[in-house]
Write a protein that holds these residues in place. Sequence first.
Motif, mmCIF file in Angstrom:
data_model
loop_
_atom_site.group_PDB
_atom_site.id
_atom_site.type_symbol
_atom_site.label_atom_id
_atom_site.label_comp_id
_atom_site.label_asym_id
_atom_site.label_seq_id
_atom_site.Cartn_x
_atom_site.Cartn_y
_atom_site.Cartn_z
ATOM 1 N N GLY A 1 -5.621 7.733 4.693
ATOM 2 C CA GLY A 1 -4.927 6.446 4.704
ATOM 3 C C GLY A 1 -5.739 5.300 4.143
ATOM 4 O O GLY A 1 -5.489 4.140 4.467
ATOM 5 N N PHE A 2 -6.715 5.611 3.265
ATOM 6 C CA PHE A 2 -7.601 4.569 2.749
ATOM 7 C C PHE A 2 -6.900 3.764 1.661
ATOM 8 O O PHE A 2 -6.595 4.270 0.582
ATOM 9 N N VAL A 3 -6.624 2.491 1.964
ATOM 10 C CA VAL A 3 -6.053 1.549 1.005
ATOM 11 C C VAL A 3 -6.860 0.257 1.136
ATOM 12 O O VAL A 3 -6.734 -0.449 2.144
ATOM 13 N N PRO A 4 -7.725 -0.080 0.177
ATOM 14 C CA PRO A 4 -8.627 -1.229 0.315
ATOM 15 C C PRO A 4 -7.936 -2.529 0.719
ATOM 16 O O PRO A 4 -8.437 -3.258 1.583
ATOM 17 N N SER A 5 -6.803 -2.844 0.114
ATOM 18 C CA SER A 5 -6.131 -4.106 0.446
ATOM 19 C C SER A 5 -5.701 -4.131 1.911
ATOM 20 O O SER A 5 -5.794 -5.167 2.585
ATOM 21 N N GLU A 6 -5.252 -2.979 2.426
ATOM 22 C CA GLU A 6 -4.840 -2.920 3.831
ATOM 23 C C GLU A 6 -6.045 -3.017 4.763
ATOM 24 O O GLU A 6 -5.958 -3.623 5.842
#
Length: 302
Positions: A69-74
């Motif tokens: 679930g790695f999403v930088p913006s999140e």
Amino acid sequence: MADTASLARQRILLVTGMLGAGKSTALRELEDLGWESIDNFPIRLLDRLIGPDSESFSLAIGFDCRTRGFVPSEVIEQVKSMVDDEDIAVTTLFLDCAGHELERRFNETRRRHFLAQDLPVSSGIAAERELLSPLRRWADALIDTTDFTTNDLKQTIRDQFGQTAPREMTVTVSSFGFSRGMPPTADLVFDMRFLDNPHWQEDLREQTGLDAPVGEFIEKSAVFASTFDKIRSLLLELLPRYADQGKAYVNIAFGCTGGRHRSVYTAEKMAQVLRDGGFSPTVLHRNLGSRAAELVEGTQHP
């Protein structure tokens, strides 16, 4: 030194960066400094680890492009929401490294890059750098490990995070008898057999270095005071240097023949000196309960 208010807050250190830049090394060093460390933790579950009910006061969390679930913006938005909580101090550390050095490290370890399973390593590194660029720009701290050895990175982690480390160096002051073997874990050993032996004083033989008459006898030695002062000065100089190097445990051992008189008294006296110097030593007497024996103590000199 960190201010009192910051030390009272739960500390969260988020450790991320390029694969191969040293995240695992950094987390291990933080753990040695007293942080509870978790690697590749699903960052979306972070809220479950923090707050007033958390059992961890200082928590270092590692994550990267492999994390589920790695999403930088999140990640950035989630951390921003945490920063507003006055009970939590959040810091983000980004570990970077030049592409050519990352390629060398991947080739040396023969590992595949997570984002380049069927492509050259350089393609995976380029894709990862683009993916992580928002986190790199946003991070509170940046460490470039391009020219670092493993020890260089460890030292940098200690320099940046050691002053607020939750765990101090553990100092042990012990006594022992040479006749029963050297302590295997001692870092510094001082031989006190040059002092007159209370064993050969009939009224002191069954007493120990914890008894005042034995201490008074040892203090009368012409060389005790000057030698003790030299050892004290040495320890007060060395211990802060050991701490700066990230050493977690230091065992200082004083030995005499049987481990009941001279070593015990000196260890107790030195432990008090270290307490006065700001340390919190544990005192252990390995052979204090051993039976006084002339065969162990040797022959009395005339």
